[in-house]
Design a protein around this motif. Structure first.
Motif, PDB file in Angstrom:
ATOM      1  N   LEU A  37      -3.099  -2.354  -2.711  1.00 42.89           N
ATOM      2  CA  LEU A  37      -4.242  -1.517  -2.541  1.00 42.89           C
ATOM      3  C   LEU A  37      -4.182  -0.155  -3.424  1.00 42.89           C
ATOM      4  O   LEU A  37      -3.061   0.282  -2.929  1.00 42.89           O
ATOM      5  N   HIS A  38      -4.878  -0.039  -4.429  1.00 43.29           N
ATOM      6  CA  HIS A  38      -4.612   1.141  -5.380  1.00 43.29           C
ATOM      7  C   HIS A  38      -5.761   2.005  -5.135  1.00 43.29           C
ATOM      8  O   HIS A  38      -6.900   1.475  -5.374  1.00 43.29           O
ATOM      9  N   PHE A  39      -5.581   3.527  -5.028  1.00 44.13           N
ATOM     10  CA  PHE A  39      -6.566   4.370  -4.871  1.00 44.13           C
ATOM     11  C   PHE A  39      -7.235   4.823  -6.161  1.00 44.13           C
ATOM     12  O   PHE A  39      -7.136   5.847  -6.421  1.00 44.13           O
ATOM     13  N   SER A  40      -7.589   3.961  -6.982  1.00 46.68           N
ATOM     14  CA  SER A  40      -8.531   4.313  -8.256  1.00 46.68           C
ATOM     15  C   SER A  40      -9.266   3.229  -8.764  1.00 46.68           C
ATOM     16  O   SER A  40      -9.193   2.128  -8.317  1.00 46.68           O
ATOM     17  N   VAL A  58      -5.521   9.666  -7.142  1.00 42.74           N
ATOM     18  CA  VAL A  58      -6.547  10.326  -6.758  1.00 42.74           C
ATOM     19  C   VAL A  58      -5.936  11.930  -7.278  1.00 42.74           C
ATOM     20  O   VAL A  58      -7.042  12.577  -7.729  1.00 42.74           O
ATOM     21  N   LEU A  93     -10.180   7.280   1.390  1.00 37.33           N
ATOM     22  CA  LEU A  93      -9.918   6.054   0.502  1.00 37.33           C
ATOM     23  C   LEU A  93      -9.139   5.293   1.509  1.00 37.33           C
ATOM     24  O   LEU A  93      -9.264   3.812   1.372  1.00 37.33           O
ATOM     25  N   SER A  94      -8.009   5.742   2.372  1.00 38.62           N
ATOM     26  CA  SER A  94      -7.162   5.039   2.965  1.00 38.62           C
ATOM     27  C   SER A  94      -8.026   4.059   3.922  1.00 38.62           C
ATOM     28  O   SER A  94      -7.694   2.910   4.339  1.00 38.62           O
ATOM     29  N   GLY A 132     -10.473   1.747   1.993  1.00 35.50           N
ATOM     30  CA  GLY A 132      -9.551   0.721   1.258  1.00 35.50           C
ATOM     31  C   GLY A 132      -9.035  -0.306   2.231  1.00 35.50           C
ATOM     32  O   GLY A 132      -8.980  -1.540   1.910  1.00 35.50           O
ATOM     33  N   SER A 159     -16.211   2.301  -5.376  1.00 38.85           N
ATOM     34  CA  SER A 159     -16.376   3.751  -5.652  1.00 38.85           C
ATOM     35  C   SER A 159     -17.078   4.567  -4.861  1.00 38.85           C
ATOM     36  O   SER A 159     -18.135   4.187  -4.268  1.00 38.85           O
ATOM     37  N   VAL A 186       0.777  -1.058  -0.164  1.00 38.14           N
ATOM     38  CA  VAL A 186       0.091  -0.070   0.040  1.00 38.14           C
ATOM     39  C   VAL A 186       1.021   1.232   0.024  1.00 38.14           C
ATOM     40  O   VAL A 186       1.509   1.664   1.025  1.00 38.14           O
ATOM     41  N   SER A 229     -13.344  -4.126  -5.367  1.00 38.11           N
ATOM     42  CA  SER A 229     -13.119  -2.853  -5.539  1.00 38.11           C
ATOM     43  C   SER A 229     -14.337  -1.798  -5.167  1.00 38.11           C
ATOM     44  O   SER A 229     -15.580  -2.492  -4.573  1.00 38.11           O
ATOM     45  N   ALA A 279     -11.268   2.841  -5.067  1.00 31.42           N
ATOM     46  CA  ALA A 279      -9.958   1.889  -4.657  1.00 31.42           C
ATOM     47  C   ALA A 279     -10.479   0.552  -5.135  1.00 31.42           C
ATOM     48  O   ALA A 279     -11.376  -0.074  -5.337  1.00 31.42           O
TER      49      ALA A 279
END
Length: 305
Positions: free
Chosen positions: A105-108, A119, A167-168, A171, A151, A84, A149, A132
């Motif tokens: 874990l990717h924030f998109s 982001v 999101l953290s 996520g 949204s 992360v 995922s 995420a």
């Protein structure tokens, strides 16, 4: 399972904290080396390093996941690697060291915004949705199959800093579910589908504001680069940081970049309607309200460039 966790900044902390509260065993926390911070350039451990040490977790500090780091991790015989926001790439042979590989874990909303600043790029682009995804790490950048995922609306006024914090935490909940499914052998991943867009790391020039653009685009860019690298312009040759702005309901027409005060509101012109300056930071000074800054300007108008 025996987990290896890789992360560095504060946005990785909710995931580390969540995993540490489960019955999974974190056998190593990988983070980047201590960095020189502040005016005194004091060597400071990363937020993840500080949190891991406080929990008594073993920490490996490295900026390069080279052969030595790979052998150190291999000796731990991990079942799964979790990454992360570590700030570096994981390549073979390390990619194949954990029994189940690595998940990220990717924030998109993959495949949109693959890369280091998803982001920020989503906000700058004026996206309506953000989210995420947890995916299987592969050699190609952010291209692996997705385990899960979610949204949410991006919002008309949120900065990238606010969204990353949100999101953290959301996520981390998603990540826990995926890890539990992998431990149970029930996890299923699906290939990414849709148009691929890239989100390269922001540089200082990305934060220089061009007021010749429409107000909506200027507002999106300022929010996208807040708090890092931080929006700025120049007034009379001196840098002026733009810490907070807002849309204007004032119908006054201003040339792009012109700044003036109207009824105790500091406005800046764009290609279309003006924006309101709320909080700024002149070069060499502390942050202040735009009205306090304007009192020191002592001019009817100035131009930002």
């Amino acid at each position: 399972m025996k987990l290896v966790f890789a992360g560095t900044p504060e946005v990785a902390l909710p995931s580390l904290t969540a995993l540490a509260g489960t019955d999974q065993e974190i056998v190593s926390v990988i983070t980047r080396a201590d960095a020189s911070l502040g005016r005194k350039r004091t060597l400071t451990p990363s937020p993840v390093a500080q949190a891991a040490i406080a929990r008594g977790l073993p920490v490996l500090k490295t900026n390069r996941l080279d052969a030595a780091a790979t052998e150190t991790i291999r000796a731990l015989q991990p079942d799964l690697g979790v990454i992360v926001a570590y700030g570096g790439l994981i390549r073979e042979p390390l990619l194949s060291v954990p029994r189940l590989g690595w998940i990220n874990l990717h924030f998109s909303l993959l495949p949109r915004w693959r890369g280091a600043s998803p982001v920020q790029r989503a906000v700058i682009a004026g996206d309506e949705l953000i989210g995420a995804a947890v995916f299987q790490l592969v050699a190609e950048l952010d291209a692996g199959d997705v385990f899960g995922s979610f949204s949410q609306p991006l919002g008309a006024h949120s900065t990238s800093g606010i969204l990353l914090d949100q999101l953290s935490h959301s996520g981390a909940e998603l990540l826990l579910r995926v890890v539990a499914d992998l431990a149970a052998g029930t996890a299923r991943a699906v290939p990414q589908a849709g148009e691929v867009t890239l989100a390269p790391k922001l540089v200082r020039d990305d934060a220089r504001i061009d007021f010749n653009q429409p107000a909506a685009s200027v507002y999106s860019r300022i929010r996208g680069v807040t708090p890092e690298p931080g929006a700025f312009t120049a007034v009379d040759g001196a840098v002026l940081k733009l810490l907070a702005v807002a849309p204007s309901v004032d119908e006054v027409n201003l040339p792009a970049g012109m700044i003036l005060q109207r009824e105790k509101t500091v406005l800046v012109g764009t290609q279309t309607e003006p924006l309101v300056l709320l909080r700024v930071q002149p070069a060499g000074k502390t942050a202040m309200s735009a009205n306090d800054w304007w009192r020191g300007v002592a001019a009817e108008t100035v131009t930002a460039s």
